[in-house]
Design a protein around this motif. Structure first.
Motif, PDB file in Angstrom:
ATOM      1  N   HIS A 325      40.472   4.713  83.638  1.00 41.92           N
ATOM      2  CA  HIS A 325      39.769   4.965  84.901  1.00 41.92           C
ATOM      3  C   HIS A 325      38.337   4.404  84.854  1.00 41.92           C
ATOM      4  CE1 HIS A 325      43.122   7.542  86.012  1.00 41.92           C
ATOM      5  NE2 HIS A 325      42.960   8.191  84.852  1.00 41.92           N
ATOM      6  N   VAL A 326      38.243   3.164  84.435  1.00 42.28           N
ATOM      7  CA  VAL A 326      36.947   2.483  84.321  1.00 42.28           C
ATOM      8  C   VAL A 326      36.958   1.259  85.216  1.00 42.28           C
ATOM      9  CG1 VAL A 326      35.380   1.228  82.775  1.00 42.28           C
ATOM     10  CG2 VAL A 326      36.534   3.295  81.971  1.00 42.28           C
ATOM     11  N   THR A 327      35.835   1.019  85.903  1.00 38.82           N
ATOM     12  CA  THR A 327      35.701  -0.141  86.793  1.00 38.82           C
ATOM     13  C   THR A 327      34.814  -1.196  86.137  1.00 38.82           C
ATOM     14  OG1 THR A 327      35.891   1.290  88.729  1.00 38.82           O
ATOM     15  CG2 THR A 327      34.970  -0.923  89.076  1.00 38.82           C
ATOM     16  N   ILE A 328      35.276  -2.453  86.118  1.00 36.66           N
ATOM     17  CA  ILE A 328      34.485  -3.552  85.581  1.00 36.66           C
ATOM     18  C   ILE A 328      33.921  -4.370  86.732  1.00 36.66           C
ATOM     19  CG2 ILE A 328      34.463  -5.579  84.076  1.00 36.66           C
ATOM     20  CD1 ILE A 328      36.797  -4.444  82.560  1.00 36.66           C
ATOM     21  N   ASN A 329      32.600  -4.548  86.752  1.00 38.71           N
ATOM     22  CA  ASN A 329      31.929  -5.285  87.818  1.00 38.71           C
ATOM     23  C   ASN A 329      31.363  -6.598  87.288  1.00 38.71           C
ATOM     24  OD1 ASN A 329      32.230  -3.054  89.700  1.00 38.71           O
ATOM     25  ND2 ASN A 329      30.600  -2.045  88.525  1.00 38.71           N
ATOM     26  N   ASN A 330      31.819  -7.697  87.845  1.00 35.27           N
ATOM     27  CA  ASN A 330      31.301  -9.021  87.493  1.00 35.27           C
ATOM     28  C   ASN A 330      30.132  -9.334  88.425  1.00 35.27           C
ATOM     29  OD1 ASN A 330      30.770 -11.641  86.812  1.00 35.27           O
ATOM     30  ND2 ASN A 330      32.799 -12.448  87.357  1.00 35.27           N
ATOM     31  N   LYS A 331      28.915  -9.150  87.931  1.00 42.04           N
ATOM     32  CA  LYS A 331      27.719  -9.333  88.755  1.00 42.04           C
ATOM     33  C   LYS A 331      27.052 -10.690  88.535  1.00 42.04           C
ATOM     34  CE  LYS A 331      26.600  -4.432  89.184  1.00 42.04           C
ATOM     35  NZ  LYS A 331      25.535  -3.396  89.081  1.00 42.04           N
ATOM     36  N   ILE A 332      27.787 -11.614  87.960  1.00 37.05           N
ATOM     37  CA  ILE A 332      27.232 -12.946  87.718  1.00 37.05           C
ATOM     38  C   ILE A 332      27.341 -13.766  89.009  1.00 37.05           C
ATOM     39  CG2 ILE A 332      27.484 -15.078  86.387  1.00 37.05           C
ATOM     40  CD1 ILE A 332      28.605 -13.372  84.115  1.00 37.05           C
ATOM     41  N   PRO A 333      26.272 -14.391  89.471  1.00 38.12           N
ATOM     42  CA  PRO A 333      26.333 -15.206  90.697  1.00 38.12           C
ATOM     43  C   PRO A 333      27.359 -16.324  90.566  1.00 38.12           C
ATOM     44  CG  PRO A 333      24.040 -14.785  90.073  1.00 38.12           C
ATOM     45  CD  PRO A 333      24.894 -14.308  88.943  1.00 38.12           C
ATOM     46  N   GLU A 334      27.973 -16.680  91.661  1.00 38.26           N
ATOM     47  CA  GLU A 334      29.057 -17.669  91.632  1.00 38.26           C
ATOM     48  C   GLU A 334      28.558 -19.072  91.275  1.00 38.26           C
ATOM     49  OE1 GLU A 334      31.310 -17.620  95.193  1.00 38.26           O
ATOM     50  OE2 GLU A 334      31.869 -15.500  95.046  1.00 38.26           O
ATOM     51  N   HIS A 335      27.288 -19.377  91.519  1.00 42.17           N
ATOM     52  CA  HIS A 335      26.793 -20.735  91.268  1.00 42.17           C
ATOM     53  C   HIS A 335      26.395 -20.974  89.817  1.00 42.17           C
ATOM     54  CE1 HIS A 335      23.045 -18.426  91.721  1.00 42.17           C
ATOM     55  NE2 HIS A 335      22.507 -19.355  90.932  1.00 42.17           N
ATOM     56  N   VAL A 336      26.396 -19.951  88.965  1.00 43.23           N
ATOM     57  CA  VAL A 336      25.917 -20.096  87.589  1.00 43.23           C
ATOM     58  C   VAL A 336      26.890 -20.949  86.781  1.00 43.23           C
ATOM     59  CG1 VAL A 336      25.488 -18.878  85.421  1.00 43.23           C
ATOM     60  CG2 VAL A 336      24.622 -17.947  87.565  1.00 43.23           C
ATOM     61  N   ASN A 367      29.354  -3.228  83.608  1.00 43.97           N
ATOM     62  CA  ASN A 367      28.693  -4.280  84.387  1.00 43.97           C
ATOM     63  C   ASN A 367      28.417  -5.493  83.501  1.00 43.97           C
ATOM     64  OD1 ASN A 367      28.447  -2.744  86.853  1.00 43.97           O
ATOM     65  ND2 ASN A 367      26.877  -1.534  85.792  1.00 43.97           N
ATOM     66  N   ILE A 368      28.785  -6.662  84.016  1.00 42.38           N
ATOM     67  CA  ILE A 368      28.552  -7.927  83.290  1.00 42.38           C
ATOM     68  C   ILE A 368      27.558  -8.748  84.115  1.00 42.38           C
ATOM     69  CG2 ILE A 368      29.614 -10.001  82.332  1.00 42.38           C
ATOM     70  CD1 ILE A 368      32.264  -8.469  82.253  1.00 42.38           C
ATOM     71  N   GLU A 369      26.403  -9.085  83.470  1.00 42.26           N
ATOM     72  CA  GLU A 369      25.334  -9.774  84.186  1.00 42.26           C
ATOM     73  C   GLU A 369      24.852 -10.993  83.399  1.00 42.26           C
ATOM     74  OE1 GLU A 369      22.679  -6.695  86.434  1.00 42.26           O
ATOM     75  OE2 GLU A 369      23.316  -5.759  84.548  1.00 42.26           O
ATOM     76  N   TYR A 370      24.041 -11.817  84.104  1.00 41.19           N
ATOM     77  CA  TYR A 370      23.557 -13.081  83.534  1.00 41.19           C
ATOM     78  C   TYR A 370      22.064 -13.235  83.811  1.00 41.19           C
ATOM     79  CZ  TYR A 370      22.436 -18.099  83.589  1.00 41.19           C
ATOM     80  OH  TYR A 370      21.840 -19.327  83.418  1.00 41.19           O
ATOM     81  N   THR A 371      21.316 -13.688  82.786  1.00 44.74           N
ATOM     82  CA  THR A 371      19.921 -14.100  82.959  1.00 44.74           C
ATOM     83  C   THR A 371      19.711 -15.346  82.099  1.00 44.74           C
ATOM     84  OG1 THR A 371      19.179 -12.639  81.171  1.00 44.74           O
ATOM     85  CG2 THR A 371      19.015 -11.781  83.433  1.00 44.74           C
ATOM     86  N   ALA A 372      18.558 -15.987  82.265  1.00 46.75           N
ATOM     87  CA  ALA A 372      18.273 -17.203  81.494  1.00 46.75           C
ATOM     88  C   ALA A 372      16.772 -17.426  81.405  1.00 46.75           C
ATOM     89  CB  ALA A 372      18.951 -18.421  82.124  1.00 46.75           C
ATOM     90  N   ASN A 373      16.359 -18.162  80.356  1.00 42.08           N
ATOM     91  CA  ASN A 373      14.977 -18.629  80.228  1.00 42.08           C
ATOM     92  C   ASN A 373      15.003 -20.090  79.771  1.00 42.08           C
ATOM     93  OD1 ASN A 373      15.408 -18.564  77.390  1.00 42.08           O
ATOM     94  ND2 ASN A 373      14.747 -16.425  77.324  1.00 42.08           N
TER      95      ASN A 373
END
Length: 462
Positions: A325-336, A367-373
């Motif tokens: 009963h766990v929800t996985i959210n792909n929060k990575i923008p589609e253009h990445v 939650n799966i997220e993306y950042t960059a430098n």
């Protein structure tokens, strides 16, 4: 020759003086003014000769004093200006020899200073601590590494070694060398907050009429830790292998002893054997994966859309997420778009997402997220699970390690190598992994992947 010249001038002065006196005597006796005038000329010439003689004698005396000063400077190894003497001077040979001796001494002194400077530079840059103690128990040299090891600034001035060394084991070792005049070697343990082990050699160095004691210390804590990790790995691997093998062997023997006749027991035992077989195969595969990573891997980097890649990988977690009963959210923008080795990225993602689901609470989220430098791009996998105690975070990536307080209370299957494999993979591609967690709130794993340039998209890293 100056000396013979002076002697001649003295003789000339004496002769002129005698001649002048004789002419004056004749003039007085004959009362002839011509003799008196001639005597006056001789006296004038005699006075002039005396003045020249005095000047040359003073010059000769000055040169002798300069030679004495130069000789004293050479004996004391002090710099001295060269002497320039006229070619006809009898002391020119001595002056030239002293000039040559002074020049050679300066060259040798410069060479020795350069050699000492190079030696000090080498000793200062060594990864070992070095200290030299003289026969009066005073420190005459210590490099920077020794200061770091002892945790104190070591003065450059001569001072007792007990002012720097407070470790009783090390002090006893040095005292034994002073008493026995024999070199010794031991492993010395630090007594600070962090346990450190030094391979310590105390060398007795006899000189012509004296002796020095040389202390050489090398930090072998990492070597000892690696040995201990190898021992722990073998012990833990044996334990992890023993559990499924014992279960498989036990239930198989039970079936062979007659339990197979009971269809219900047969199905139940075969399911357990199958489950334990999968556990055993998974463990062997994880061990092989770690070995494969450490032996080096050829990576095939290529551009990929990260959002779609994550979505495709998450399809395999539908049954696991529905059961927990766990929800996985792909929060990575589609253009990445990133450049990565898909096999490595898949293994890292699966281990992190699998853990985030297993250790989550009912109706929790991942939650799966993306950042960059400029140098890295980051993949963040966070959950709303039970969290990890701060005391366990530092050991989280050790092989077979499980956090007792937070994780074993949940009956979660696994080999105990998942996060260790993630760490090995991340290190192999030149990245880093960080963990932030709070008990009862959740955890966030952040993987920093280096940004790969076009000319680095294929290669062996390991």
């Amino acid at each position: 020759m100056m000396l013979s010249k002076i002697y001649k001038q003295i003789l000339t002065v004496v002769i002129l003086s005698i001649a002048a006196l004789a002419m004056l005597f004749c003039g007085f006796m004959t009362k002839d003014d011509g003799w008196v005038d001639l005597a006056g000329l001789l006296l004038f010439a005699d006075a002039s000769a005396c003045i020249v003689l005095m000047l040359e004698y003073r010059q000769h005396d000055k040169l002798l004093k300069q030679l004495q000063v130069m000789t004293a400077n050479i004996v004391d190894h002090q710099p001295a200006a060269p002497l320039f003497v006229e070619p006809d001077n009898p002391l020119k040979g001595v002056a030239d020899q002293l000039n040559e001796l002074q020049s050679r001494q300066q060259d040798e002194g410069k060479s020795i200073r350069n050699s000492n400077a190079e030696l000090i530079t080498i000793l200062s840059s060594l990864p070992v601590g070095v200290m030299v103690i003289d026969s009066t128990h005073d420190v005459i040299f210590a490099n920077h590494k020794m200061s770091v090891m002892l945790g104190r600034d070591i003065l450059t001035q001569v001072h007792p070694y007990t002012q720097d060394i407070r470790n009783y084991q090390l002090l006893s070792l040095i005292e034994n060398v002073y008493n026995n005049h024999k070199s010794q070697q031991e492993e010395v343990q630090s007594v600070g907050a962090k346990s450190v082990t030094w391979d310590t050699s105390v060398v007795f160095n006899r000189l012509e009429n004296d002796f020095h004691v040389l202390v050489i210390m090398y930090d072998i804590s990492d070597i000892i830790n690696v040995k201990q990790m190898q021992i722990d790995f073998l012990r833990n691997a044996s334990h992890e292998l023993k559990t499924p093998i014992t279960a498989i062997s036990g239930f198989t023997k039970t079936l062979l002893d007659g339990a197979m006749d009971d269809k219900k027991s047969l199905v139940e035992f075969l399911k357990i054997i199958d489950q334990q077989s999968d556990q055993l195969a998974s463990l062997v595969q994880d061990v092989l994966t770690i070995s494969h990573i450490q032996n080096g891997t050829n990576y095939n980097y290529k551009p990929l859309g990260l959002h779609d890649f994550i979505n495709s990988e998450l399809q395999s977690y539908k049954s696991m997420t529905s059961g927990n009963h766990v929800t996985i959210n792909n929060k990575i923008p589609e253009h990445v778009e990133v450049t990565a080795d898909t096999t490595t990225l898949t293994r890292i993602l699966r281990n992190l997402v699998s853990n985030a689901v297993k250790y989550n609470r009912p109706n929790g989220e991942v939650n799966i997220e993306y950042t960059a430098n400029d140098s890295f791009w980051q993949l963040h996998v966070s959950d709303t699970g039970i969290g990890i105690a701060q005391k366990d975070i530092s050991r989280l990536f050790e092989r077979f390690y499980r956090a007792d307080d937070s994780r074993t209370k949940q009956k979660v299957s696994g080999t105990g190598l998942g996060l260790s494999i993630v760490k090995e993979m991340v290190d192999a591609v030149g990245g880093t992994i960080d963990v932030k967690s709070q008990r009862g709130v959740g955890s966030t794993f952040t993987v920093n992947f280096p940004i790969v340039e076009d000319d680095d998209q294929t290669g062996d890293k390991g």
